[in-house]
Write a protein that holds these residues in place. Structure first.
Motif, mmCIF file in Angstrom:
data_model
loop_
_atom_site.group_PDB
_atom_site.id
_atom_site.type_symbol
_atom_site.label_atom_id
_atom_site.label_comp_id
_atom_site.label_asym_id
_atom_site.label_seq_id
_atom_site.Cartn_x
_atom_site.Cartn_y
_atom_site.Cartn_z
ATOM 1 N N TYR A 96 -7.434 0.806 -10.454
ATOM 2 C CA TYR A 96 -6.804 1.294 -9.234
ATOM 3 C C TYR A 96 -7.674 2.346 -8.558
ATOM 4 O O TYR A 96 -7.861 2.333 -7.337
ATOM 5 N N CYS A 100 -9.443 2.265 -4.874
ATOM 6 C CA CYS A 100 -9.294 3.300 -3.848
ATOM 7 C C CYS A 100 -10.648 3.745 -3.305
ATOM 8 O O CYS A 100 -10.796 4.002 -2.103
ATOM 9 N N THR A 152 -0.938 -7.337 -7.885
ATOM 10 C CA THR A 152 -1.204 -5.966 -7.442
ATOM 11 C C THR A 152 -2.470 -5.968 -6.600
ATOM 12 O O THR A 152 -3.430 -6.695 -6.893
ATOM 13 N N ARG A 153 -2.493 -5.152 -5.561
ATOM 14 C CA ARG A 153 -3.614 -5.207 -4.623
ATOM 15 C C ARG A 153 -4.920 -4.736 -5.247
ATOM 16 O O ARG A 153 -5.998 -5.164 -4.817
ATOM 17 N N ASN A 261 -4.303 7.652 0.031
ATOM 18 C CA ASN A 261 -3.357 6.613 0.430
ATOM 19 C C ASN A 261 -2.760 6.802 1.821
ATOM 20 O O ASN A 261 -1.868 6.045 2.202
ATOM 21 N N LEU A 266 0.303 2.213 0.890
ATOM 22 C CA LEU A 266 0.872 1.340 -0.134
ATOM 23 C C LEU A 266 2.233 0.851 0.327
ATOM 24 O O LEU A 266 2.837 1.421 1.235
ATOM 25 N N GLN A 270 5.779 0.789 -4.341
ATOM 26 C CA GLN A 270 4.668 0.908 -5.290
ATOM 27 C C GLN A 270 4.130 2.332 -5.392
ATOM 28 O O GLN A 270 3.267 2.599 -6.219
ATOM 29 N N SER A 274 1.921 3.756 -8.572
ATOM 30 C CA SER A 274 0.515 3.989 -8.268
ATOM 31 C C SER A 274 0.130 5.433 -8.567
ATOM 32 O O SER A 274 -0.963 5.703 -9.074
#
Length: 283
Positions: A96, A100, A152-153, A261, A266, A270, A274
């Motif tokens: 994750y 990012c 999940t992205r 973010n 998001l 989530q 996250s």
């Protein structure tokens, strides 16, 4: 340019696939139709970072290894570089954070999962002798491994290679299309998500992250040491680092997470999970 995250059990063939990917990218970039693309391809690995396998036996050394990886990726992920992160990347919190980093740079990413049964990976690791992982480190890494999830992205696009199937080849054309040509399939009506209004999203981001911090601080008031804390809005638990966390420390991490973010929001549902993943990789 794009970031490619390799993932899989130790000794599952990630480095071999990473080297294969690098060669294929360099060959494709030399073709006449790609002469206008001025990209170079880089592999970042534990070897290039000087991280020994033994680092994964100690929490503090492993944290330093992750920091070294993140710093290297942050330096190299630009519009001129294709970066292949050939490190274990075995927990989704790290994937994750790498996601990012790519998103902050405004570039694409994908995950390449080298899937191999744990017994086969263990046998390969043992055959490597002193070049492999110690048995206890291998067992610890495979036990904690979090398989990527294309829903999940940060794990999508996901390309899975069945390593013990000789007919399962590296899907290079699909990887090229996904991260260089950017041919992502359009969302269907059922999967399209309407983004939250900007002001409402900021409110939800602040509320969800504050709820997580409040739950951590409340749990510490009991004075009983905890290995993890259950927080609202997340199926993931906050892994405690063996000490009490201060309000200033949590606020600093919250500010960093919020900054990451704000630009590419998001889904509201989530946010808490996250943030928990972000805490787990940074605590």
């Amino acid at each position: 340019m794009p970031l490619i995250m390799m993932t899989g059990f130790p000794s599952s063939g990630k480095s071999t696939r990473a080297a294969e990917l690098k060669q294929l990218f360099e060959e494709r970039l030399l073709q006449p139709e790609n002469q206008h693309r001025k990209h170079t391809v880089h592999i970042i690995s534990d070897t290039t970072l000087g991280v020994p396998h033994s680092a994964y036996a100690h929490a503090s050394e492993e944290k330093n290894a992750r920091s070294a990886l993140l710093s290297a990726v942050e330096r190299l992920v630009t519009r001129e570089h294709i970066v292949i992160a050939d490190t274990p990347n075995y927990i989704k919190g790290l994937r994750y954070q790498l996601y990012c980093t790519a998103r902050e740079e405004g570039t694409t990413h994908c995950v390449v999962y080298c899937a191999l049964p744990v017994d086969a990976a263990r046998q390969i690791n043992q055959m490597r002798g002193s070049d492999g992982y110690a048995d206890n480190v291998f067992d610890e890494l495979t036990m904690r491994y979090e398989e990527p999830n294309s829903a999940t992205r940060w794990d999508s696009p996901l390309f899975t290679i069945i390593q013990n199937d000789p007919n399962d080849k590296l899907p290079f054309d699909s990887i090229w299309d996904a991260i260089v040509e950017r041919r992502a399939p359009p969302p269907t009506f059922s999967t399209a998500v309407k983004p939250a209004e900007e002001t409402n999203y900021q409110f939800e981001l602040d509320r969800a992250t504050q709820d997580v911090i409040t739950a951590i601080l409340d749990s510490q008031k009991s004075g009983v040491p905890m290995s993890y804390v259950v927080v609202p809005g997340s199926s993931e638990k906050v892994n405690m680092p063996g000490r009490n966390l201060t309000l200033s420390e949590l606020r600093r991490l919250r500010m960093q997470f919020s900054k990451l973010n704000r630009q590419a929001p998001l889904q509201v549902g989530q946010i808490a999970e996250s943030f928990v993943n972000y805490l787990n990789i940074n605590l």
